[in-house]
Write a protein that holds these residues in place. Sequence first.
Motif, PDB file in Angstrom:
ATOM      1  N   UNK A 105      40.398  36.436  37.502  1.00 22.40           N
ATOM      2  CA  UNK A 105      41.626  37.092  37.956  1.00 22.40           C
ATOM      3  C   UNK A 105      42.804  36.612  37.129  1.00 22.40           C
ATOM      4  N   UNK A 106      43.891  37.366  37.195  1.00 20.13           N
ATOM      5  CA  UNK A 106      45.124  37.007  36.509  1.00 20.13           C
ATOM      6  C   UNK A 106      46.288  37.172  37.479  1.00 20.13           C
ATOM      7  N   UNK A 107      47.161  36.161  37.522  1.00 19.86           N
ATOM      8  CA  UNK A 107      48.321  36.181  38.418  1.00 19.86           C
ATOM      9  C   UNK A 107      49.608  36.447  37.648  1.00 19.86           C
TER      10      UNK A 107
ATOM     11  N   UNK B 288      42.022  43.253  36.820  1.00 21.97           N
ATOM     12  CA  UNK B 288      40.795  43.053  36.036  1.00 21.97           C
ATOM     13  C   UNK B 288      40.962  43.599  34.617  1.00 21.97           C
ATOM     14  N   UNK B 289      41.577  44.758  34.511  1.00 25.01           N
ATOM     15  CA  UNK B 289      41.818  45.364  33.195  1.00 25.01           C
ATOM     16  C   UNK B 289      42.718  44.461  32.356  1.00 25.01           C
TER      17      UNK B 289
ATOM     18  N   UNK C 161      38.668  47.271  45.584  1.00 24.57           N
ATOM     19  CA  UNK C 161      39.211  47.755  44.313  1.00 24.57           C
ATOM     20  C   UNK C 161      40.727  47.938  44.351  1.00 24.57           C
ATOM     21  N   UNK C 162      41.289  48.133  45.543  1.00 25.79           N
ATOM     22  CA  UNK C 162      42.727  48.426  45.658  1.00 25.79           C
ATOM     23  C   UNK C 162      43.549  47.242  46.157  1.00 25.79           C
ATOM     24  N   UNK C 163      42.895  46.118  46.461  1.00 22.67           N
ATOM     25  CA  UNK C 163      43.584  45.004  47.112  1.00 22.67           C
ATOM     26  C   UNK C 163      44.429  44.196  46.130  1.00 22.67           C
ATOM     27  N   UNK C 164      45.597  43.753  46.608  1.00 25.90           N
ATOM     28  CA  UNK C 164      46.444  42.839  45.848  1.00 25.90           C
ATOM     29  C   UNK C 164      45.873  41.423  45.933  1.00 25.90           C
ATOM     30  N   UNK C 165      46.432  40.520  45.142  1.00 28.01           N
ATOM     31  CA  UNK C 165      46.042  39.109  45.193  1.00 28.01           C
ATOM     32  C   UNK C 165      46.893  38.436  46.251  1.00 28.01           C
ATOM     33  N   UNK C 166      46.287  38.060  47.371  1.00 30.18           N
ATOM     34  CA  UNK C 166      47.004  37.469  48.498  1.00 30.18           C
ATOM     35  C   UNK C 166      46.868  35.953  48.417  1.00 30.18           C
TER      36      UNK C 166
END
Length: 570
Positions: A340-342, A358-359, A405-410
């Motif tokens: 992942x990337x933040x 991811x992209x 697929x649509x979730x943000x990074x919580x």
Amino acid sequence: MNYKTLADACQNLEETSSYLEKNKIIAKLLQETPGERLEMVVTLLLGRVFPAYVSQETGIGLQQLKKAVGQSTGYSKNKIEDLMEQLGDLGKVAEKLTKEKKQMTLADKTLKAKKVFQNLRKLPKITGEGSVDRKIKKISELLTAATPKEAKFIVRTVLGDLRIGVSEGRLRDAIAEAFDLSSEKVEHAYMLTTDYGKVAKAIAEKGEEGLKELDLTVGHPVNPMLAQRLETIDEILKRMNGRAAFEIKIDGIRIQPHKRENDIYLFTRRMEDYTHMFPDLEKSVRNSIKPRKAIVDGELVAINKETGKPMPFQEVLRRRRKYNIENLAEEIPVEIHLFDVLLSGNKTMIKEPYMERRKELEEIIKLGDRIKIVESKILEKTSEIQNFKSEAVHKGHEGLLAKNLKAAYRAGRREFSWLKLKAEVETLDLAVIGAFAGRGDRAGTYGSYLLAARDSETETLKTVTRVGSGFTDEELEHLTEKFGKLRVEEKPSNLDSEIEPDYWFKPQEVFEINYEEIQKSPNETHTSGYGLRFPRFVKIREDLDISSVDTVEDVAKLFEEQEKHQTSDN
């Protein structure tokens, strides 16, 4: 700001059990605190002098604190020990003896909160010969100038347990109430900063606009997002609306690499800085992350040099030693597998959906011998998911993680947008809160341990099981030495236990436990309402702290799933 103001608020918090009333007390204190003092006050309210992400130890334990109390009050060690037996709290002992103290100060000076804060922050920096005595003197100076009530909370702050029932979740709600903002906005700001002190100060100075200025900072760790558990592929697909990204789940240490120009940081799930323990990774991370600054998320895994397969989790932990690092780096090579990337350049990515993150990750990472990207497949068929899981296990990994697929990074949240699908039997991560003396062959060690889950509503730890099997003789000796340093003389205030072990520990370490079955348990036995049948020690989770242990709600869900399967089997 006088320390008395903070001590009075702490006393009021200690005397009320009402959640709403506690929020009002904290909110009033925050409203009355000057903006430039808010970071300090919020940190002190949590019983700390450093934010959670700063790994600093005062180097002062209970025995040294007793000496400081003795020096400041003029009472003997025996008197202090006798009162400890009666009161069970060194803070209360300091309060009582300060009222009766023999030594009188030359001048009755008002103790400032800043003085307390600064003196306690200096303790980790006092090193070398005679450092313990100098630390005791520094605390004694504060206690000598303190009122009885102030002395109680200074002692408790050094011990890291104010006993006032203030957690980070409660601070979130109190900050929201104090400054008339939603808890969600306050929590989002905390996700970016991992510091409610910074959040409170930003709001006090600029209101909601101040929150918009807060962002991720390279070199400042972010609480990682966590996964929930479900038992079957069908349950996961139902939760994910029939389609999800499935990533290989790797058994290593959660690692968060940061890059700013040539500076590299490696933070763990406990927000500890491990950069110096893995010097062999710095160059690889620097070369693999393309942007000038970035924060990414992944897993650090040890690799068997002969087979190329991942080694057990414990092998990674061996690399954390302070000495002989170069030889260990050669003996146990490690890789980082990113997923992942933040932060990417100037783009904060945590609000973006999984697919966008991811992209971005695949675009900014140059793969190398030490830096990989976790394999991911978007799947919707049970057979394909099962095949991918088998493939992952065959390669030596734990199983799969399913991601919405649509979730943000919580950041810092355990949610159903990430779900574990593990290959082995179910396990629980539980806090170690006490131990029982070993008998027979185990004499001289802790023979078994008392474990607890976290109640997410009250932020207390509630007992779930006692575990005494699964340990090797070497592990028992190592754990006895380790937990001997965490012993406390009374039950910590955040524990809810009807069971009285031979020894209490400061809740800090986590065991991973497997079991045959979850059973309903009377509250007088285990305060969680649940117990484990045939629990067995798997390993100590040195990558986790107690904020990451499984909750009572997690145990309840597993019990419900177990009952459902048993009913269908019958």
